[in-house]
Design an enzyme around this catalytic site. Structure first.
Site, PDB file in Angstrom:
ATOM      1  N   HIS A  99       5.074  -1.566  -1.495  1.00 44.37           N
ATOM      2  CA  HIS A  99       4.054  -2.479  -0.973  1.00 44.37           C
ATOM      3  C   HIS A  99       4.238  -3.815  -1.704  1.00 44.37           C
ATOM      4  O   HIS A  99       4.695  -3.829  -2.847  1.00 44.37           O
ATOM      5  CB  HIS A  99       2.691  -1.860  -1.297  1.00 44.37           C
ATOM      6  CG  HIS A  99       1.502  -2.558  -0.712  1.00 44.37           C
ATOM      7  ND1 HIS A  99       0.988  -3.715  -1.258  1.00 44.37           N
ATOM      8  CD2 HIS A  99       0.706  -2.254   0.336  1.00 44.37           C
ATOM      9  CE1 HIS A  99      -0.078  -4.083  -0.554  1.00 44.37           C
ATOM     10  NE2 HIS A  99      -0.265  -3.223   0.421  1.00 44.37           N
ATOM     11  N   ASP A 141       2.756   3.175  -8.472  1.00 40.09           N
ATOM     12  CA  ASP A 141       1.711   2.728  -7.560  1.00 40.09           C
ATOM     13  C   ASP A 141       1.203   3.972  -6.822  1.00 40.09           C
ATOM     14  O   ASP A 141       1.858   4.477  -5.917  1.00 40.09           O
ATOM     15  CB  ASP A 141       2.299   1.702  -6.582  1.00 40.09           C
ATOM     16  CG  ASP A 141       1.345   1.377  -5.440  1.00 40.09           C
ATOM     17  OD1 ASP A 141       0.183   1.855  -5.470  1.00 40.09           O
ATOM     18  OD2 ASP A 141       1.760   0.662  -4.517  1.00 40.09           O
ATOM     19  N   GLN A 198      -1.598   5.381  -2.487  1.00 39.43           N
ATOM     20  CA  GLN A 198      -1.598   6.284  -1.325  1.00 39.43           C
ATOM     21  C   GLN A 198      -1.612   7.753  -1.740  1.00 39.43           C
ATOM     22  O   GLN A 198      -1.664   8.637  -0.886  1.00 39.43           O
ATOM     23  CB  GLN A 198      -0.368   6.024  -0.450  1.00 39.43           C
ATOM     24  CG  GLN A 198      -0.315   4.649   0.171  1.00 39.43           C
ATOM     25  CD  GLN A 198      -1.430   4.409   1.177  1.00 39.43           C
ATOM     26  OE1 GLN A 198      -2.016   5.353   1.715  1.00 39.43           O
ATOM     27  NE2 GLN A 198      -1.751   3.157   1.430  1.00 39.43           N
ATOM     28  N   LYS A 222      -9.412   3.410  -0.950  1.00 37.58           N
ATOM     29  CA  LYS A 222      -8.663   4.325  -0.079  1.00 37.58           C
ATOM     30  C   LYS A 222      -9.060   5.777  -0.354  1.00 37.58           C
ATOM     31  O   LYS A 222      -8.651   6.685   0.369  1.00 37.58           O
ATOM     32  CB  LYS A 222      -7.161   4.151  -0.299  1.00 37.58           C
ATOM     33  CG  LYS A 222      -6.632   2.754   0.044  1.00 37.58           C
ATOM     34  CD  LYS A 222      -5.143   2.679  -0.191  1.00 37.58           C
ATOM     35  CE  LYS A 222      -4.617   1.275  -0.379  1.00 37.58           C
ATOM     36  NZ  LYS A 222      -4.536   0.462   0.832  1.00 37.58           N
ATOM     37  N   CYS A 255       2.265  -4.927   4.633  1.00 33.13           N
ATOM     38  CA  CYS A 255       2.555  -5.480   3.298  1.00 33.13           C
ATOM     39  C   CYS A 255       3.813  -4.866   2.712  1.00 33.13           C
ATOM     40  O   CYS A 255       3.884  -4.575   1.516  1.00 33.13           O
ATOM     41  CB  CYS A 255       1.377  -5.294   2.345  1.00 33.13           C
ATOM     42  SG  CYS A 255      -0.091  -6.160   2.859  1.00 33.13           S
TER      43      CYS A 255
END
Lengths: 408, 126
Positions: free
Chosen positions: A122, A200, A203, A226, A365
Site C-alpha cells: 500500500h 503492515d 489487512q 478496518k 493506494c
C-alpha cells in the site's frame, strides 16, 4: 457458516439501511469496516458518562478516562499478544509506519544502505520509505510479486545477500491481492541478514488471529477502523528499539521534563504519544476487539475463508471477468480484486451501487502493484463478519446486469 | 435507457473519436486522475493558430473516455487561444448527462489535459 451471521448482522445498525430501494450489501471492509452497536455504545457511554482527558486530571472523570483508555490499550495489546508498554496509539497505520521511518530510520539508515519493500505494498508502506531514502541517500529496493500473487523467497534471499538491507517492510496481507504472506519466515530471513522488520498488518489483524509474539517482528502497524473500530492506529515495537529511538512528534505528554533548551522523554509508550490522544477512539477500539474476541478470531478467519472461497467460485461465472491474487483460499484473506473486459472498474462500481452493492474501484493506494498487474485499476470486493453468501450472489447478479448496460 | 450510460456515451467509450497519437505534433500534455489512476495524454497539431488536428490516448472509465472523445471533436478547428477558456460547465454540457461529484474528475480529465497542452497549466477546470 462458521459465524452465526444472522445474529451478527443484527449487531451492525447500518446493515438495516436501504439504498436505491435495495438492502445494503457492504463489500468494502478492506477500505473501512462497519461498526457494531457495542463500539458505538462504548464511545457514546464514554462521552456521556466518563469523558475527561487522560493522565492529567486528579478528579474522578480524569481517573475513569485514564482507566478506560489504558485498559483498552492492555486488551488491544493482549489481543495481538504484545506488551502494552510497547503498544503505541497512533492516528492510523500510516502514521505508525511513518513513526518508524522517522524515529528509527533517520538514525539508522545512511548512504549505501538499502531499504527493502515489496511490489504489493500500500502507498502507506512505500512513500515513507521513499522519503527516508531521499533524505538519507539509501537505496529503495523491491521484492517482486510473481504471477501467483506471491512473493519469491529465493528473490528475497538474493537481495538480502547484499548485506546492505537495513530494513525490510512488507504487508502481512495484501489489500489488493489478498495474499497472506509467510510473515514468520520473512522475519526470520530478514533478521538473519541483519535487517529490522516492519509489518503492515492493516489487512491482517481485522480478519485473522495475529500472534505478534510468534511473528517476532521488530515493528508491527495496524489500524482500528478496518477492525470494526474507530479510526485509531497501533504501532507495536520491540522494547530495546523503542527505548533507543528518538521521539517522533514533540509536544505535551511525551516529555518527562522540559528545560529552556532541551527536554527529556516520558516512558514508553507515552514517549511516542505527543498531545492529547484520540481517547474515545481507543476506548471504541477496545470494544471492537472485545466484540471480535467474543466471536473468536479463528471463527472470523473461517468465515472470511469460506466467503472468499465462495466468491472465487462464483465470480468466474461473470463473462470476461479476471481474478487477481492467489487462487487458493487458504493463502488469501477476504479481499478479491477483479476486472471485467470492456468495463472500467469505476463503471463496475457505479453500476453495482445502483443496487446498493458497495465495491471499491481504483488503484487501492497500490499504484506500483497495478503497474505489475498491467492495469490502471481494479474493482475489489472485501468481506467481514457481517457478510453472507447472499452478498456474493447479489454482487454476481449486479455484475451481470452491469455487463448488460454496457451491451456486453 | 440508462440515465448515465446512454447509448452515445457508450458509443464514444467503445469507439473513441480522435484516439491515438500524432507524430509530429506541436503541443502535448499528459496527466492522470490521482483518485483512480486513470491516465490521459493528448497530441495537438497547430496550423494558423488553430487546433488543426488532435489525438488523445490513455485509459479510463466510460465517463472520462467519452468526455475526452466528445470534446476532442469540438476542439478541432478552435483557435488555440480559446481552449483555456473552456470550463467544467462546457464539458458537462457537451456530455449531456448529469455528473455526480464522485465522477466529476472523470468527466474533466480530458479538458484538463487539452487545456494543459495549450497553457502548460495542470489545474483542474472549474
Amino acid at each position: 457458516m462458521a459465524v452465526a451471521a444472522t445474529d451478527i448482522r443484527a449487531d451492525f445498525p447500518v446493515l438495516a439501511r436501504e439504498i436505491n430501494g435495495h438492502p445494503l450489501v457492504y463489500l468494502d471492509s478492506a477500505a473501512s469496516a462497519q461498526k457494531p452497536r457495542a463500539v458505538i455504545e462504548a464511545m457514546e457511554r464514554f462521552y456521556s458518562e466518563s469523558y475527561g482527558t487522560v493522565h492529567r486530571g486528579v478528579y474522578e472523570l480524569g481517573r475513569e478516562a485514564t482507566e478506560l483508555f489504558e485498559g483498552a490499550r492492555e486488551r488491544i495489546a493482549a489481543f495481538v499478544n504484545w506488551d502494552p508498554v510497547c503498544s503505541i496509539f497512533t492516528r492510523n497505520a500510516t502514521e505508525a509506519i511513518n513513526l518508524v521511518a522517522y524515529s528509527w530510520g533517520r538514525e539508522n539508515v545512511g548512504p549505501g544502505d538499502e531499504v527493502l519493500i515489496t511490489e504489493m505494498e500500500h502507498h502507506s508502506n512505500i512513500v515513507p520509505w521513499q522519503l527516508l531514502c531521499e533524505e538519507t541517500g539509501a537505496r529503495l529496493r523491491y521484492v517482486s510479486v510473481g504471477d501467483s500473487g506471491e512473493l519469491s523467497l529465493d528473490e528475497l534471499d538474493s537481495v538480502l545477500a547484499s548485506g546492505r538491507v537495513r530494513l525490510f517492510a512488507f504487508a502481512h496481507v495484501s489489500n489488493v491481492l489478498g495474499t497472506i504472506n509467510p510473515v514468520e519466515e520473512l522475519v526470520r530471513r530478514a533478521r538473519a541478514a541483519g535487517a529490522v522488520t516492519v509489518i503492515d498488518g492493516a489487512q491482517a489483524v481485522p480478519q485473522m488471529p495475529v500472534d505478534l509474539g510468534a511473528i517476532d517482528a521488530d515493528f508491527y502497524a495496524w489500524t482500528g477502523h478496518k477492525a470494526l473500530g474507530p479510526a485509531t492506529g497501533l504501532l507495536h515495537g520491540r522494547r530495546e528499539l523503542l527505548k533507543q529511538m528518538r521521539p517522533f512528534l514533540g509536544g505535551g505528554h511525551m516529555i518527562s521534563r522540559v528545560e529552556r533548551e532541551h527536554s527529556t522523554w516520558n516512558e514508553l509508550p507515552w514517549k511516542f504519544e505527543a498531545g492529547t490522544n484520540a481517547i474515545a477512539e481507543a476506548i471504541g477500539l477496545g470494544a471492537a476487539i472485545d466484540y471480535l474476541s467474543s466471536i473468536g478470531m479463528d471463527a472470523v478467519r473461517r468465515h472470511e475463508r469460506e466467503l472468499t472461497a465462495y466468491a472465487l467460485e462464483r465470480l468466474p461465472e461473470v463473462e470476461g471477468l479476471t481474478l487477481y491474487g492467489p487462487s487458493d483460499p487458504d493463502r488469501r484473506g477476504g479481499v478479491i480484486s477483479f476486472s471485467i473486459e470492456g468495463m472500467h472498474p469505476h463503471d463496475i462500481a457505479e453500476l453495482c451501487d445502483r443496487e446498493a452493492v458497495c465495491v471499491r474501484a481504483g488503484h487501492h493506494c497500490a499504484q506500483p502493484l497495478m503497474r505489475c498487474l498491467g492495469v490502471g485499476a481494479t474493482a475489489r470486493a472485501s468481506f467481514h463478519v457481517y457478510n453472507v453468501r447472499e452478498d456474493v450472489d447479489r454482487l454476481v447478479d449486479a455484475l451481470g446486469r452491469a455487463r448488460e448496460v454496457f451491451g456486453l | 435507457m440508462d440515465a448515465l450510460y446512454r447509448d452515445y456515451i457508450l458509443d464514444h467509450y467503445k469507439n473513441p473519436r480522435n484516439f491515438g497519437e500524432l507524430d509530429p505534433h506541436d503541443l502535448e500534455f499528459h496527466d492522470h486522475n490521482p483518485l483512480c489512476g486513470d491516465e490521459l495524454g493528448v497530441h495537438i497539431v497547430v496550423e494558423d493558430g488553430r487546433v488543426a488536428d488532435l489525438r488523445f490516448h490513455g485509459q479510463g472509465c466510460a465517463i472520462s473516455q467519452a468526455a475526452a472523445s466528445i470534446t476532442s471533436d469540438e476542439l478541432i478547428g478552435l483557435p488555440v487561444s480559446e481552449v483555456p477558456e473552456l470550463d467544467a460547465d462546457w464539458v458537462i454540457d457537451q456530455l449531456g448527462i448529469e455528473i455526480s461529484p464522485t465522477r466529476r474528475k472523470c468527466a474533466l480529465l480530458g479538458l484538463k489535459v487539452m487545456r494543459g497542452a495549450t497553457t502548460g497549466d495542470p489545474s483542474w477546470p472549474e
